[in-house]
Write a protein that holds these residues in place. Structure first.
Motif, mmCIF file in Angstrom:
data_model
loop_
_atom_site.group_PDB
_atom_site.id
_atom_site.type_symbol
_atom_site.label_atom_id
_atom_site.label_comp_id
_atom_site.label_asym_id
_atom_site.label_seq_id
_atom_site.Cartn_x
_atom_site.Cartn_y
_atom_site.Cartn_z
ATOM 1 N N GLN A 242 0.854 -1.192 0.000
ATOM 2 C CA GLN A 242 0.000 0.000 0.000
ATOM 3 C C GLN A 242 0.886 1.237 0.000
ATOM 4 O O GLN A 242 1.542 1.543 0.997
ATOM 5 C CB GLN A 242 -0.912 0.008 1.242
ATOM 6 N N ASN A 287 -13.333 -2.005 1.257
ATOM 7 C CA ASN A 287 -12.846 -3.257 0.672
ATOM 8 C C ASN A 287 -13.901 -4.349 0.523
ATOM 9 O O ASN A 287 -13.562 -5.511 0.369
ATOM 10 C CB ASN A 287 -11.623 -3.772 1.445
ATOM 11 N N TYR A 320 -16.044 1.339 -2.074
ATOM 12 C CA TYR A 320 -15.808 0.127 -2.865
ATOM 13 C C TYR A 320 -16.709 0.134 -4.106
ATOM 14 O O TYR A 320 -16.272 -0.191 -5.209
ATOM 15 C CB TYR A 320 -16.070 -1.124 -2.023
ATOM 16 N N ALA A 324 -13.518 3.374 -6.208
ATOM 17 C CA ALA A 324 -12.341 2.528 -6.039
ATOM 18 C C ALA A 324 -11.412 2.711 -7.234
ATOM 19 O O ALA A 324 -11.853 2.642 -8.380
ATOM 20 C CB ALA A 324 -12.765 1.070 -5.920
ATOM 21 N N TYR A 325 -10.146 2.951 -6.950
ATOM 22 C CA TYR A 325 -9.156 3.026 -8.022
ATOM 23 C C TYR A 325 -8.987 1.640 -8.643
ATOM 24 O O TYR A 325 -8.803 1.491 -9.830
ATOM 25 C CB TYR A 325 -7.815 3.526 -7.485
ATOM 26 N N ASP A 326 -9.040 0.639 -7.782
ATOM 27 C CA ASP A 326 -8.870 -0.738 -8.253
ATOM 28 C C ASP A 326 -9.525 -1.658 -7.224
ATOM 29 O O ASP A 326 -9.024 -1.824 -6.126
ATOM 30 C CB ASP A 326 -7.368 -1.056 -8.388
ATOM 31 N N ARG A 327 -10.668 -2.253 -7.599
ATOM 32 C CA ARG A 327 -11.391 -3.074 -6.616
ATOM 33 C C ARG A 327 -10.593 -4.295 -6.182
ATOM 34 O O ARG A 327 -10.784 -4.816 -5.097
ATOM 35 C CB ARG A 327 -12.733 -3.531 -7.185
ATOM 36 N N LYS A 328 -9.700 -4.756 -7.070
ATOM 37 C CA LYS A 328 -8.919 -5.939 -6.711
ATOM 38 C C LYS A 328 -7.874 -5.587 -5.663
ATOM 39 O O LYS A 328 -7.351 -6.446 -4.964
ATOM 40 C CB LYS A 328 -8.232 -6.510 -7.956
ATOM 41 N N GLN A 329 -7.544 -4.310 -5.586
ATOM 42 C CA GLN A 329 -6.553 -3.866 -4.606
ATOM 43 C C GLN A 329 -7.133 -2.696 -3.839
ATOM 44 O O GLN A 329 -6.789 -1.547 -4.055
ATOM 45 C CB GLN A 329 -5.283 -3.416 -5.324
#
Ligand SMILES: [Zn+2]
Length: 572
Positions: A242, A287, A320, A324-329
């Motif tokens: 992170q 998340n 979320y 979210a910039y990236d839901r996987k992260q």
């Protein structure tokens, strides 16, 4: 076009809603207000920043109606991200509005009587102060170098032409991926894949290249790479997972001070954490999908968030789900998740201000907007600045002989007072509605009342004392469902304090009444004919031996709702 970075900065500590305050002026202003309104406002330092500045917390409530910790409380912080100074201005607008309305506005007097508001106007004071002082390289949060102590190689932002601002360099090159927009020659657009004729450019931050090899131009990693809003102990992860996380959770004096303050005030039921920009009100979770949140909390966030939408025109969205910039992260170590999941507080985080919205552009994909918008959109935003503040905030492209790169042009957006924060002339349009949302949300807490007091003489100096404890508030007495689920919400306790010589004959001195529902419990539930059970009250009684004519004191308390008390005369 002119560019005058100092124009929006307050020259003194006199309050003006169209100015931003550096640390010294902010400190003076806050202290002067506490001296002018000693019964309503108190100030304390909750910690010392990395560079040694006091981090201020204010307590706003009418002390004549009870100590701050006896009332349900709301919490506001701003400026955890150093250059997002609109939040500081929102706190100042709120304070000025409440203090100047006290004594002649019944709604404000009621708020001050019944509620406590804690405010930390500026968290990352070091970098905030420097950012407002002059155009420095970008600071996300702190002045502590992180993760490396030393400057690394590559292009380092600096004011190479010495005009007091750091903007953008454009470098003409046949391989350049940028071209000049046809909508406005100040704006750059992406070069089309098959575009062969014309002038093309590379765009780089204004600066110099440390240890340049004369060919590639890498950007140096930022020296001040901490992100204080990734430093909280909620799903924390180290910086190689992170970005900006810090050495360990709460490693920074600023985040530690904030966490300690929140822990020390269990009467806080709700909070707002002010950021910029986008023009939206963010709610947890970060998340996982909102639909996986307890149903009661979904209803609470929706109901309170709707008041924010009404006041500000900003949509209230789950991080979320829609930010979210990236839901996987998913983002880790955020303050919002920490206060919701571990303190049971109902928090919102508003991304104040949107230049796009001000320019009349509707944005629905907030994250996609950063990278996918067209040059027509940028031109419309610049036109908006031309019309509202005479084009301030954009530096005209000016030729400059760069010591390393040769002829370049320097110009472009001055981000601080265009994208990131409104120019001072537009500031109050942002701060006033958002402060009004905070004041409404501050009054949604659980609120205890003692009613239906009965004293039944049983003879021989024996009395049965009974009462009903009510929750008159919107939230249940445990606050969020998460607080109850996590087991961190104390039940309502009723207690009796006897006069001298008295003794308790029946009943415990402290009775556990469990939790009392609030109006939030019926939001979104199904009913026939809108009939709901009454579950906001509980009865308590004791038998005491006490001389007739004496007075006993009863109280009801639970942390998020504060304390209600009543004196009861025992008449034979
Ligand atoms: Zn932010």
């Amino acid at each position: 076009m002119p560019i005058t970075p100092g124009r929006w900065i307050a020259p003194t500590s006199d309050y003006r809603p169209d100015r931003y305050y550096r640390y010294r002026e902010l400190t003076d202003l806050l202290h002067r207000w506490t001296q002018e309104y000693p019964g309503l406002l108190a100030i304390e330092s909750i910690g010392t920043s990395y560079e040694g500045r006091a981090i201020w917390a204010l307590t706003l409530t009418d002390r004549a109606s009870g100590a701050p910790e006896t009332k349900p409380a709301y919490f506001v912080d701003a400026n955890i991200h150093a250059d997002e100074v609109t939040g500081v201005a929102t706190v100042l607008w709120l304070l000025h509005h409440v203090l100047s309305g006290a004594g002649h506005d019944v709604a404000i007097d009621r708020l001050l009587r019944e509620t406590t508001i804690y405010l930390v106007p500026a968290v990352n004071v070091d970098a905030m102060d420097l950012g407002l002082a002059e155009d420095q390289e970008f600071y996300r949060s702190s002045r502590r170098p992180f993760p490396k102590d030393e400057r690394q190689d590559g292009l380092v932002e600096s004011d190479v032409d010495g005009d007091g601002t750091i903007v953008t360099m454009r470098l003409k090159d046949p391989a350049g991926p940028w071209a000049i927009s046809s909508h406005d020659p100040r704006i750059m657009r992406q070069r089309r894949p098959d575009e062969l004729e014309g002038d093309f450019y590379f765009l780089l931050p204004e600066g110099e290249i440390r240890n340049w090899d004369g060919a590639t131009i890498p950007l140096a990693p930022e020296l001040y790479g901490l992100d204080a809003n990734r430093n909280f102990p909620a799903d924390w992860a180290p910086f190689w997972v992170q970005h900006g996380a810090g050495r360990y959770p709460l490693s920074e004096p600023e985040t530690k001070a904030l966490a300690d303050f929140l822990f020390a005030h269990p009467n806080i039921h709700g909070s707002q954490h002010l950021h910029t920009f986008s023009g939206c009100i963010l709610r947890p979770p970060t998340n996982y999908p909102t639909s996986d949140m307890p149903a009661l909390d979904q209803a609470i966030f929706t109901s309170i968030g709707a008041m924010g939408e009404e006041e500000t025109g900003y949509p209230c969205i789950g991080i979320y789900d829609d930010f979210a910039y990236d839901r996987k992260q998913a983002m880790k170590g955020g303050l919002l998740d920490w206060v919701y999941e571990q303190l049971g507080i109902i928090p919102f985080s508003t991304e104040l201000w949107s230049l796009a919205a001000k320019a009349g552009i509707e944005v629905t994909d907030f994250i996609g907007f950063f990278k996918n918008r067209s040059d027509a959109v940028d031109a419309a935003m610049l036109k908006c600045l031309d019309e509202t503040v005479g084009g301030e905030g954009f530096r005209a492209w000016t030729p400059f002989d760069h010591p390393q790169l040769g002829p370049v042009e320097i110009g472009g957006w001055r981000r601080t007072f265009t994208w990131t924060n409104p120019p001072g002339d537009l500031l109050e349009e942002v701060t006033a509605p958002n402060a009004r949302f905070i004041l409404r949300a501050a009054q949604t807490g659980p609120r205890l009342a003692i009613r239906d007091i009965a004293v039944e003489p049983l003879g021989d100096d024996l009395f049965r004392v009974s009462l009903t404890v009510h929750n008159d508030g919107f939230l249940p007495t445990h606050g969020s469902a998460m607080a109850k689920q996590a087991g961190i919400a104390e039940p309502v306790k009723a207690s009796i304090a006897l006069a001298d010589g008295g003794s308790l004959v029946s009943g415990e001195p402290v009775l556990d009444l469990g939790h009392l529902e609030g109006r939030a419990n019926v939001v979104g539930t199904l009913s026939w004919n809108d009939v709901f059970p009454v579950k906001n009250r509980a009865r308590a009684s004791w038998i005491v031996r006490q001389a007739a004519g004496s007075t006993v004191t009863v109280s009801a308390a639970t942390p998020k709702a504060g304390i209600a008390t009543a004196d009861i005369a025992l008449e034979g």
